[in-house]
Design an enzyme around this catalytic site. Structure first.
Site, PDB file in Angstrom:
ATOM      1  CB  CYS A   1      -9.902  42.620  98.404  1.00  0.00           C
ATOM      2  SG  CYS A   1      -9.106  43.939  99.357  1.00  0.00           S
TER       3      CYS A   1
ATOM      4  CG  HIS B   1      -6.250  39.427  97.967  1.00  0.00           C
ATOM      5  ND1 HIS B   1      -6.642  40.068  96.813  1.00  0.00           N
ATOM      6  CD2 HIS B   1      -6.305  40.355  98.955  1.00  0.00           C
ATOM      7  CE1 HIS B   1      -6.915  41.337  97.091  1.00  0.00           C
ATOM      8  NE2 HIS B   1      -6.722  41.541  98.384  1.00  0.00           N
TER       9      HIS B   1
ATOM     10  CD  GLU C   1      -6.640  37.576  94.327  1.00  0.00           C
ATOM     11  OE1 GLU C   1      -6.541  38.815  94.435  1.00  0.00           O
ATOM     12  OE2 GLU C   1      -7.284  36.882  95.142  1.00  0.00           O
TER      13      GLU C   1
END
Length: 224
Positions: free
Chosen positions: A87, A195, A197
């Site tokens: 990002c 994302h 994560e």
């Protein structure tokens, strides 16, 4: 050998804790790196996480690229260190010249926050070697300036050299050629807007599909 993955924190970073948790989840040691550090503390790989570094003043990632820690990252990339920009981290890598193109305001000029499907296009990177080509991943997307743009020559080069790493199924931000992530020529540096994560376990995210990136980095580090 215990792999050490550094996670950078800038003023305004939001997702460093999540990135560090993902690194620990795959068995790596997560090492905190502050924006003013001029030392990578002996890490084997680096994650530049999402957020709004330095408030996104001037332009997203424009100030972060000038930080002492990014000077160290640029030098480490020349030595082959794996680096993942997520990002805002993707924006920083583009601003730093480590990846081509730029990220601009989404089509429609709205902030997008939703889960999206990606397709893995390239498995020849330090961050995607665990995947099979054409694998579909469900991960979160949250950005206002996530539209990937580049010249036609650059886009052709990325496609021709197999450097498009991820494409969107449903291209909701207007990224050219549905691009969600790209890599450097040697595959060691990857930038992506969604994302991974936030997708490391189904209890807290849309899936655990993001784990593959961190396991891939672990493989890359341990093999070197």
């Amino acid at each position: 050998m215990n792999a050490r993955i550094g996670v950078i924190t800038f003023p305004g970073t939001l997702d460093d804790v999540d990135a560090a948790r993902a690194a620990r989840h795959v068995g790596a040691e997560a090492v905190s790196l502050w924006h003013a550090d001029a030392d990578l503390k002996g890490v084997d790989a680096v994650v530049v996480p999402g957020g709004f570094s330095y408030g996104d003043y001037l332009r997203a990632g424009a100030i972060a690229r000038l930080s002492p820690i990014m000077t160290e990252v640029v030098d480490a990339v020349q030595r082959g260190m794996p680096v993942l920009g997520i990002c805002n981290g993707f924006q920083v890598l583009c601003e730093a010249g480590l990846l081509p193109g730029a990220l601009i305001r989404n089509v429609g000029l709205h902030f997008i926050c939703r889960d999206v499907w990606l397709r893995v296009i390239s498995t020849s990177t330090a961050w995607t070697s665990r995947f099979e080509p054409e694998t579909d991943l469900l991960v979160s997307l949250k950005s206002g300036e996530g539209r990937y743009v580049a010249s036609e020559n650059v886009l052709d080069e990325l496609d021709g050299e197999g450097r498009v790493v991820f494409r969107y199924h449903d291209n909701i931000n207007g990224s050219l050629r549905d691009i969600a992530g790209i890599s450097s020529a040697n595959g060691r540096v990857v930038g992506m807007m969604p994302h991974p994560e936030h997708a490391i376990e189904v209890l807290t995210g849309p899936s655990d599909d993001g784990l593959g990136l961190f396991y891939s980095a672990l493989d890359s580090v341990l093999a070197s």
